[in-house]
Write a protein that holds these residues in place. Structure first.
Motif, PDB file in Angstrom:
ATOM      1  N   UNK A   1      14.321  16.606   5.776  1.00  0.00           N
ATOM      2  CA  UNK A   1      14.034  17.405   6.971  1.00  0.00           C
ATOM      3  C   UNK A   1      14.896  16.937   8.140  1.00  0.00           C
ATOM      4  N   UNK A   2      15.010  15.623   8.290  1.00  0.00           N
ATOM      5  CA  UNK A   2      15.819  15.091   9.378  1.00  0.00           C
ATOM      6  C   UNK A   2      17.307  15.302   9.121  1.00  0.00           C
ATOM      7  N   UNK A   3      17.720  15.311   7.872  1.00  0.00           N
ATOM      8  CA  UNK A   3      19.116  15.624   7.557  1.00  0.00           C
ATOM      9  C   UNK A   3      19.482  17.007   8.090  1.00  0.00           C
ATOM     10  N   UNK A   4      18.541  17.925   8.018  1.00  0.00           N
ATOM     11  CA  UNK A   4      18.812  19.302   8.424  1.00  0.00           C
ATOM     12  C   UNK A   4      18.578  19.537   9.910  1.00  0.00           C
ATOM     13  N   UNK A   5      17.506  18.961  10.458  1.00  0.00           N
ATOM     14  CA  UNK A   5      17.130  19.329  11.822  1.00  0.00           C
ATOM     15  C   UNK A   5      16.651  18.125  12.643  1.00  0.00           C
ATOM     16  N   UNK A   6      17.370  17.030  12.585  1.00  0.00           N
ATOM     17  CA  UNK A   6      16.970  15.848  13.360  1.00  0.00           C
ATOM     18  C   UNK A   6      17.029  16.091  14.860  1.00  0.00           C
ATOM     19  N   UNK A   7      17.822  17.067  15.298  1.00  0.00           N
ATOM     20  CA  UNK A   7      17.953  17.343  16.731  1.00  0.00           C
ATOM     21  C   UNK A   7      16.843  18.242  17.278  1.00  0.00           C
ATOM     22  N   UNK A   8      15.925  18.655  16.415  1.00  0.00           N
ATOM     23  CA  UNK A   8      14.859  19.561  16.836  1.00  0.00           C
ATOM     24  C   UNK A   8      13.677  18.754  17.369  1.00  0.00           C
ATOM     25  N   UNK A   9      13.413  18.776  18.683  1.00  0.00           N
ATOM     26  CA  UNK A   9      12.332  17.952  19.238  1.00  0.00           C
ATOM     27  C   UNK A   9      10.974  18.249  18.626  1.00  0.00           C
ATOM     28  N   UNK A  10      10.670  19.515  18.384  1.00  0.00           N
ATOM     29  CA  UNK A  10       9.358  19.872  17.839  1.00  0.00           C
ATOM     30  C   UNK A  10       9.143  19.250  16.462  1.00  0.00           C
ATOM     31  N   UNK A  11      10.203  19.178  15.667  1.00  0.00           N
ATOM     32  CA  UNK A  11      10.081  18.570  14.335  1.00  0.00           C
ATOM     33  C   UNK A  11       9.862  17.071  14.465  1.00  0.00           C
ATOM     34  N   UNK A  12      10.590  16.428  15.356  1.00  0.00           N
ATOM     35  CA  UNK A  12      10.408  14.986  15.540  1.00  0.00           C
ATOM     36  C   UNK A  12       8.992  14.672  15.996  1.00  0.00           C
ATOM     37  N   UNK A  13       8.468  15.451  16.931  1.00  0.00           N
ATOM     38  CA  UNK A  13       7.111  15.214  17.423  1.00  0.00           C
ATOM     39  C   UNK A  13       6.084  15.425  16.316  1.00  0.00           C
ATOM     40  N   UNK A  14       6.287  16.458  15.501  1.00  0.00           N
ATOM     41  CA  UNK A  14       5.343  16.733  14.413  1.00  0.00           C
ATOM     42  C   UNK A  14       5.348  15.606  13.387  1.00  0.00           C
ATOM     43  N   UNK A  15       6.517  15.069  13.078  1.00  0.00           N
ATOM     44  CA  UNK A  15       6.590  13.958  12.126  1.00  0.00           C
ATOM     45  C   UNK A  15       5.946  12.703  12.705  1.00  0.00           C
ATOM     46  N   UNK A  16       6.195  12.430  13.976  1.00  0.00           N
ATOM     47  CA  UNK A  16       5.619  11.236  14.602  1.00  0.00           C
ATOM     48  C   UNK A  16       4.099  11.300  14.638  1.00  0.00           C
ATOM     49  N   UNK A  17       3.537  12.502  14.628  1.00  0.00           N
ATOM     50  CA  UNK A  17       2.081  12.651  14.674  1.00  0.00           C
ATOM     51  C   UNK A  17       1.436  12.474  13.305  1.00  0.00           C
ATOM     52  N   UNK A  18       2.225  12.410  12.239  1.00  0.00           N
ATOM     53  CA  UNK A  18       1.656  12.241  10.901  1.00  0.00           C
ATOM     54  C   UNK A  18       1.179  10.805  10.720  1.00  0.00           C
ATOM     55  N   UNK A  19      -0.009  10.619  10.160  1.00  0.00           N
ATOM     56  CA  UNK A  19      -0.512   9.246   9.951  1.00  0.00           C
ATOM     57  C   UNK A  19       0.321   8.514   8.910  1.00  0.00           C
ATOM     58  N   UNK A  20       0.512   7.221   9.139  1.00  0.00           N
ATOM     59  CA  UNK A  20       1.237   6.392   8.187  1.00  0.00           C
ATOM     60  C   UNK A  20       2.702   6.736   8.045  1.00  0.00           C
ATOM     61  N   UNK A  21       3.336   7.161   9.128  1.00  0.00           N
ATOM     62  CA  UNK A  21       4.750   7.532   9.049  1.00  0.00           C
ATOM     63  C   UNK A  21       5.581   6.313   8.645  1.00  0.00           C
TER      64      UNK A  21
END
Length: 407
Positions: free
Chosen positions: A159-179
């Protein structure tokens, strides 16, 4: 008979009326007690409505049947392959759609259809993989926000390979437990790169200074991630990720030791020297033998830096756990740095030596951090004093008002 009349009626009814009638027929098909013949006729009528030119009619059917279990599967498949605003009502809810059906719809669908699939509870791993491979940005954000969907670490990296520059994706991943720690590190790098580019475009700093500030911030972030990683395998994965990105530098490892963070350093030695972690742990306690120096050599640590690493390693172990008990942030620790500087000075290194210059930069960084802390405490003390003085003035004013007027 009623269904036959319905089929005759829809030929001339307006689209809005047909949509209401389609919804009513779908509800009756699910809830009413129909004879076998009536049920067959109702099913034929519903299938015929899928050819209606008005999407509102097809949406009405999908809305009523989207989450039902006791309906023909071919009816659901037809709705799932309709235009996205119709298909989404089924793709997000239908229990009749299998993983293979969902994968086909993901690969053929647009962003709305893919997002509808991404929000499904209990999403199969194969479907999540298809979304990560071809999904639109909105669908990837929805998938990351769906904590009921399986999202192994390798999919997060894709996911980050494709869209690491997308803030909404980064925030959604950071909100996942046990990242995983390695994923957190990649997100931090993406944020730092965007901030560096933004600052440079605004000409607030030159590119070289902006990149230097970003590098220091990135190193501190890595140490924080390593310090909060739940276990050694997480640190090992972080180390592998850093090595792949070319960020597992001697400067970072020395900063880690000078910050009291030994786990990252030990994991890096095991990775770079290709030795088992247990062997690194055994050599960590051998301060008199040459095992440590040989390990640094095998890990590719430059000769000029090895004395500093050896002293820092010993000092880090001497202060192990001490600074974390004090609750200090992950950052350079002055007692360790002072021991390293003293050891290097005793070797007679010139002031212009690269190692000495690096240590002096670290020393200046500590001084700045300590100055910021002192300034913050002084400002808080001044603010508290002002509040006390203001409160005292109010009390004195109240006393003067309450005194009796002299005769």
């Amino acid at each position: 008979m009623i269904i036959r009349r319905f089929l005759h009626w829809v030929r001339s009814a307006a689209a809005s009326e047909r949509a209401r009638g389609a919804g009513a027929l779908a509800r009756a098909y699910v809830a009413a007690r129909l004879s076998p013949e009536e049920r067959r006729e109702a099913e034929a009528a519903l299938l015929s409505l899928l050819d209606d030119t008005s999407a509102a009619v097809r949406r009405a059917v999908a809305r009523e049947l989207g989450s039902e279990l006791d309906i023909p599967r071919h009816l659901v498949l037809a709705l799932a392959r309709d235009q996205s605003d119709v298909a989404a009502l089924v793709l997000a809810r239908s229990p009749l759609l299998m993983a293979s059906d969902l994968v086909d719809c993901v690969e053929a669908g647009d962003a709305l259809a893919q997002t509808a699939v991404a929000v499904r509870p209990g999403l199969p791993l194969a479907v999540a993989s298809a979304l990560v491979a071809v999904g639109a940005p909105d669908a990837l954000v929805a998938l990351a926000e769906n904590h009921g969907a399986p999202l192994p670490e390798f999919l997060m990296h894709r996911m980050l390979d494709r869209h690491a520059k997308l803030p909404a994706l980064r925030e959604a991943l950071l909100a996942r437990p046990g990242l995983p720690a390695a994923v957190r590190q990649r997100i931090a790098v993406a944020v730092a790169e965007q901030l560096t580019a933004f600052v440079a475009r605004r000409r607030w700093l030159g590119m070289e200074r902006a990149e230097g500030a970003a590098r220091e911030s990135g190193e501190r972030t890595v140490l924080t991630i390593a310090a909060t990683a739940p276990d050694d395998p997480s640190v090992a994965a972080l180390v592998r990720q850093l090595r792949q990105e070319g960020r597992l530098t001697p400067r970072l490892l020395l900063r880690g030791l000078l910050s009291g963070e030994e786990r990252l350093f030990a994991g890096a030695l095991a990775e770079l020297a290709e030795v088992p972690p247990g062997r690194v742990a055994a050599l960590a306690g051998d301060e008199r033998g040459r095992g440590r120096e040989a390990l640094l050599e095998r890990a590719g640590i430059p000769v000029a830096l090895r004395p500093a690493f050896l002293v820092a390693w010993s000092a880090c172990r001497a202060y192990s756990g001490h600074r974390w008990e004090e609750g200090g942030p992950v950052g350079l620790f002055r007692p360790i740095l002072e021991r390293v500087i003293a050891a290097c000075a005793s070797r007679g290194d010139a002031d212009g030596d690269a190692l000495t210059a690096l240590l002096r930069r670290f020393e200046a960084e500590i001084a700045r951090e300590e100055a910021r802390g002192t300034a913050a405490r002084l400002a808080e003390s001044a603010a508290l004093g002002a509040l006390i003085e203001a409160d005292r003035a109010v009390i004195e004013g109240q006393r003067s008002v309450s005194r009796p007027i002299a005769a």
